[in-house]
Design a protein around this motif. Structure first.
Motif, PDB file in Angstrom:
ATOM      1  N   THR A  15       0.818  -1.216   0.000  1.00  0.00           N
ATOM      2  CA  THR A  15       0.000   0.000   0.000  1.00  0.00           C
ATOM      3  C   THR A  15       0.851   1.266   0.000  1.00  0.00           C
ATOM      4  OG1 THR A  15      -0.195  -0.089   2.414  1.00  0.00           O
ATOM      5  CG2 THR A  15      -1.944  -1.155   1.126  1.00  0.00           C
ATOM      6  N   GLY A  16       2.162   1.108  -0.249  1.00  0.00           N
ATOM      7  CA  GLY A  16       2.999   2.279  -0.459  1.00  0.00           C
ATOM      8  C   GLY A  16       3.930   2.669   0.667  1.00  0.00           C
ATOM      9  N   VAL A  17       3.991   1.885   1.740  1.00  0.00           N
ATOM     10  CA  VAL A  17       4.826   2.266   2.889  1.00  0.00           C
ATOM     11  C   VAL A  17       6.305   2.322   2.495  1.00  0.00           C
ATOM     12  CG1 VAL A  17       5.574   1.631   5.217  1.00  0.00           C
ATOM     13  CG2 VAL A  17       3.171   1.368   4.564  1.00  0.00           C
ATOM     14  N   SER A  18       6.835   1.231   1.976  1.00  0.00           N
ATOM     15  CA  SER A  18       8.259   1.226   1.608  1.00  0.00           C
ATOM     16  C   SER A  18       8.525   2.174   0.448  1.00  0.00           C
ATOM     17  CB  SER A  18       8.717  -0.196   1.261  1.00  0.00           C
ATOM     18  OG  SER A  18       7.876  -0.779   0.285  1.00  0.00           O
ATOM     19  N   GLY A  19       7.546   2.312  -0.461  1.00  0.00           N
ATOM     20  CA  GLY A  19       7.724   3.212  -1.600  1.00  0.00           C
ATOM     21  C   GLY A  19       7.899   4.657  -1.183  1.00  0.00           C
ATOM     22  N   ILE A  20       7.155   5.088  -0.178  1.00  0.00           N
ATOM     23  CA  ILE A  20       7.300   6.467   0.314  1.00  0.00           C
ATOM     24  C   ILE A  20       8.704   6.676   0.863  1.00  0.00           C
ATOM     25  CG2 ILE A  20       6.567   8.090   2.113  1.00  0.00           C
ATOM     26  CD1 ILE A  20       3.721   7.095   1.731  1.00  0.00           C
ATOM     27  N   HIS A  21       9.186   5.712   1.638  1.00  0.00           N
ATOM     28  CA  HIS A  21      10.542   5.841   2.186  1.00  0.00           C
ATOM     29  C   HIS A  21      11.579   5.902   1.066  1.00  0.00           C
ATOM     30  CE1 HIS A  21      10.016   5.635   6.514  1.00  0.00           C
ATOM     31  NE2 HIS A  21       9.121   4.682   6.361  1.00  0.00           N
ATOM     32  N   LEU A  22      11.443   5.037   0.082  1.00  0.00           N
ATOM     33  CA  LEU A  22      12.395   5.039  -1.033  1.00  0.00           C
ATOM     34  C   LEU A  22      12.351   6.358  -1.789  1.00  0.00           C
ATOM     35  CD1 LEU A  22      11.777   1.395  -2.287  1.00  0.00           C
ATOM     36  CD2 LEU A  22      13.961   2.275  -1.402  1.00  0.00           C
ATOM     37  N   LEU A  23      11.166   6.857  -2.075  1.00  0.00           N
ATOM     38  CA  LEU A  23      11.028   8.114  -2.814  1.00  0.00           C
ATOM     39  C   LEU A  23      11.634   9.281  -2.039  1.00  0.00           C
ATOM     40  CD1 LEU A  23       7.441   7.621  -4.252  1.00  0.00           C
ATOM     41  CD2 LEU A  23       9.506   8.050  -5.614  1.00  0.00           C
ATOM     42  N   HIS A  24      11.478   9.286  -0.735  1.00  0.00           N
ATOM     43  CA  HIS A  24      12.083  10.346   0.076  1.00  0.00           C
ATOM     44  C   HIS A  24      13.605  10.331  -0.024  1.00  0.00           C
ATOM     45  CE1 HIS A  24       8.917  12.526   2.023  1.00  0.00           C
ATOM     46  NE2 HIS A  24       8.351  11.448   2.536  1.00  0.00           N
ATOM     47  N   GLY A  25      14.199   9.136  -0.147  1.00  0.00           N
ATOM     48  CA  GLY A  25      15.651   9.047  -0.219  1.00  0.00           C
ATOM     49  C   GLY A  25      16.212   9.285  -1.607  1.00  0.00           C
ATOM     50  N   MET A  26      15.406   9.076  -2.627  1.00  0.00           N
ATOM     51  CA  MET A  26      15.872   9.206  -4.009  1.00  0.00           C
ATOM     52  C   MET A  26      16.071  10.662  -4.413  1.00  0.00           C
ATOM     53  SD  MET A  26      13.296   6.328  -5.651  1.00  0.00           S
ATOM     54  CE  MET A  26      13.726   6.689  -7.360  1.00  0.00           C
ATOM     55  N   ARG A  27      16.745  10.847  -5.525  1.00  0.00           N
ATOM     56  CA  ARG A  27      16.906  12.186  -6.082  1.00  0.00           C
ATOM     57  C   ARG A  27      15.543  12.765  -6.447  1.00  0.00           C
ATOM     58  NH1 ARG A  27      21.464  11.550 -10.703  1.00  0.00           N
ATOM     59  NH2 ARG A  27      20.012  13.050 -11.616  1.00  0.00           N
ATOM     60  N   PRO A  28      15.412  14.094  -6.448  1.00  0.00           N
ATOM     61  CA  PRO A  28      14.117  14.707  -6.762  1.00  0.00           C
ATOM     62  C   PRO A  28      13.585  14.353  -8.146  1.00  0.00           C
ATOM     63  CG  PRO A  28      15.591  16.302  -5.751  1.00  0.00           C
ATOM     64  CD  PRO A  28      16.412  15.087  -6.019  1.00  0.00           C
ATOM     65  N   ASP A  29      14.471  13.983  -9.056  1.00  0.00           N
ATOM     66  CA  ASP A  29      14.037  13.601 -10.399  1.00  0.00           C
ATOM     67  C   ASP A  29      13.984  12.089 -10.570  1.00  0.00           C
ATOM     68  OD1 ASP A  29      16.771  13.270 -10.192  1.00  0.00           O
ATOM     69  OD2 ASP A  29      17.208  13.931 -12.231  1.00  0.00           O
TER      70      ASP A  29
END
Length: 246
Positions: free
Chosen positions: A100-114
């Motif tokens: 439901t997106g829990v790990s995805g949010i964490h990954l997106l926060h750590g990734m580059r803005p693009d």
């Protein structure tokens, strides 16, 4: 959140072990130090896992996960993923198991803005919850590419050496096959991570074990012995096995 057992120590025993009159004397050497570590382990792991505060969007995604009968990554595991994505300056990440997106949010926060997260799941309904969670967390719709389907059917269609990080949190019996695909997808210096390698303590348990646990043990051996990987097993959540591709 489940916390690994502390070798038979209860909370009361841990408090007793920490009291001044029961603390091991310096002359006890390594054995005394090990007793202190064991006595404090359960409390320390719980503190580490709750160390990073989570935002409203993550709490919402966790609620949806519980309602769906899923077990998302723990806050500590999420924080580790966020840090690893940031350390790798990740622009392209593959996630196996959207949930439901829990790990995805964490990954997106750590990734580059693009950066773009490519996330795969067998259940499209869960991915709809993940979309809502990503949007609530402030991420534009083009930051995530959601692909419904079985990982081992989807991964072969992705670009060789085109990714900075691959995170696996799906069918444990397929982890070894996912490792092979991940090594093909990763650039040199890229990271692969596997969630749940403790299997609630069964991975190190004695006696007959189900096929899932046997496959996890085989995965751990393969990663540890590979000359192409630099591995580490992180004691967060239910165990996060990570490795850098040389």
């Amino acid at each position: 959140m489940r916390v690994p057992a502390s070798n038979g120590y209860s909370h009361a025993q841990a408090r007793t072990q920490q009291s001044p009159e029961n603390a091991p004397r310096p002359s006890c050497g390594q054995q005394g130090q090990e007793r202190v570590i064991t006595g404090n382990r359960q409390t320390s792991w719980a503190f580490a896992d709750a160390f990073s505060a989570e935002e409203d969007a993550l709490r919402w995604a966790r609620d949806r996960s519980r309602e769906a009968g899923l077990r998302p990554v723990s806050p500590g595991t999420g924080a580790a993923l966020r840090m690893l994505a940031a350390t790798a300056a990740a622009k392209a990440v593959v996630e196996i198991g959207t949930g439901t997106g829990v790990s995805g949010i964490h990954l997106l926060h750590g990734m580059r803005p693009d950066g773009v997260l490519t996330t795969v799941d067998t259940e499209p309904e869960r991915q709809q919850f993940a979309r809502q969670a990503f949007r609530a967390a402030g991420f534009a719709s083009n930051r995530a590419r959601m692909i419904p389907g079985r990982a081992l059917d989807v991964l072969p269609r992705l670009t060789d050496s085109g990714y900075d990080l691959v995170f696996c949190d799906a069918d444990r019996t397929e982890y070894l096959d996912c490792l092979d695909e991940s090594l093909r997808l990763l650039r040199p210096g890229g990271l692969v991570c596997f969630e749940g390698v403790f299997a609630d303590g069964r991975t190190v348990g004695s006696g007959p074990q189900p096929a899932e646990v046997l496959r996890i043990r085989e995965l751990a051996r393969t990663v540890r012995e590979s000359q192409d990987l630099v591995p580490a097993l992180l004691p967060v959540g239910d165990g996060l096995l990570c490795a850098v591709r040389r």
